[in-house]
Scaffold this active site. Sequence first.
Site, PDB file in Angstrom:
ATOM      1  CB  CYS A 141      17.733  30.481  -6.360  1.00 16.12           C
ATOM      2  SG  CYS A 141      19.477  30.687  -6.752  1.00 16.12           S
TER       3      CYS A 141
ATOM      4  CB  CYS B 138      28.011  25.374  -0.509  1.00 17.75           C
ATOM      5  SG  CYS B 138      29.070  26.495   0.415  1.00 17.75           S
TER       6      CYS B 138
ATOM      7  CB  ILE C 143      27.000  22.604  -9.740  1.00 20.80           C
ATOM      8  CG1 ILE C 143      27.608  23.927  -9.258  1.00 20.80           C
ATOM      9  CG2 ILE C 143      26.706  22.614 -11.227  1.00 20.80           C
ATOM     10  CD1 ILE C 143      29.013  24.192  -9.764  1.00 20.80           C
TER      11      ILE C 143
ATOM     12  CG  HIS D   2      19.981  25.065  -5.673  1.00 20.68           C
ATOM     13  ND1 HIS D   2      18.690  25.391  -6.060  1.00 20.68           N
ATOM     14  CD2 HIS D   2      20.601  26.252  -5.417  1.00 20.68           C
ATOM     15  CE1 HIS D   2      18.546  26.708  -6.037  1.00 20.68           C
ATOM     16  NE2 HIS D   2      19.676  27.253  -5.665  1.00 20.68           N
TER      17      HIS D   2
END
Lengths: 101, 375
Positions: free
Chosen positions: B82, B206, B209, B325
């Site tokens: 990441c 969280c 995707i 992300h």
Amino acid sequence: MEMTLYDCEQCQTRSVPPRYVCPKCAGSGLTAIQADGAGTIYSCTTIYVAPERLAAEAPYAIILVDLDEGPRVTARLAQGIPKIGQRVVFNRYEDGVYWFE
Amino acid sequence: MRAVSVTGTGMTRFGRQGDTLKSLALAACREALRTAGHPRIGAVYAGNFLGGQLAGQEIIGSILAKELGLGPIPAVKMEGACASGGIAFRQAYLMIAAGVYDTALVVGVEKMTHAAASIVTEALNSAMDNDSSEGMSGLTFPGFFGVVANRYMHEFGAGREHLSMVALKNRSYAQHNPHAQFRKPATLDEIQQARLITDPLGLYHCSPITDGAAAVVIAAGAGGIRVLASGQASGPPLMQDIPDLLTIEAIRQAAQQAYAQAGAGPEDIDVAEVHDCFAMTELLAVEDLGFFAKGTAWQAIEAGKLQHGGEIPVNTSGGLLSRGHPIGATGVAQIVQIAKQLQGQAVNQVEGARLGLAQNLGGTGAYATVHIFGK
């Protein structure tokens, strides 16, 4: 059940699982010793969304155990909901996974 | 070392896109080149993590150099999970500061949404040391930060609602960002009630995707937003090897390097983008960057110190949680937001911002980069 830990011949650091070198000094001489495998849960989680190969097993508990005999190890709790501070004992090492109960 | 500046920025909308890895990257690069005034580019640095696994596409650097008509210039892809985008930026910066190139195009890109969540989770797990019992046992990245969150709450007295306050703040910022993946308002109650991904982290705690790309042009000289510092450090790739589970040492180390180079401290930073892959990670990051003392970030979020009117507005883009992300793009998208803040042209503009910081993280703290920018 007895659990195998590894002592570095060079710096005496105790570690688990089996590795290529000592995680502290990178020495390659690691001696297997037998331990009781009792410990305390330092922290934990229950995983509901699992990677593809483990999807059928979810939800499952991951625990981080401080072993009485030294190192900290990431493991699976065989059953139940884990709690910080809970006492656990080593059950088996199977397909590269440490199982506690 | 020479002065280096960001002279152009570009990014696609983040979210579910029909585009390919290449077309996403091209769109961000074209915008960055246009806003920089189409300079001659010396090299291409691409940040990308899962191009091979999820999109079946490698050699993205060379493809971009060709498609953008940049000539036979050097091109590379940087991988650091990441942190791929932050690392790509840092390598380009170092080469310009050292005088090897005069300009570089840095792009981060990822294409993920076409794959099932379980496939993406499996692919993301390649950022663990899989020749270990940890990967085998079924630990995931949400799982890792779930283990961290449970201990953090146990140790410091924080509650799950503090994780939700991070998610709520970042969602509120994303509402004003046309590039963000999630712009729909959410309430604290919705966030608290959402389904669990890994105890105690629910869906809103969280990052999603995401497909997307971000790019910057950087050049020698002081004619843009100055890159004042670049720090990078590594940490243990295994959870059980982390000496203090509640400190991400690689962030601390990278931040110390960056503050020393910039001749500034955490108290001097006006605006920051930090790596909130999970709500828990934002709390750790603002502590390890020195904005708040260890174990107190949950009180800071409760007191409104991480937003406009507080001590330091964090993740004004919406962060990874709500801007989205796309793994390889994230580190570059953070830099785009900070550059725009310092140009005075950002969404959720922080009035009078003079110093900005971007912090990117890979794996379980295996990689961290920290960059500081000034106008």
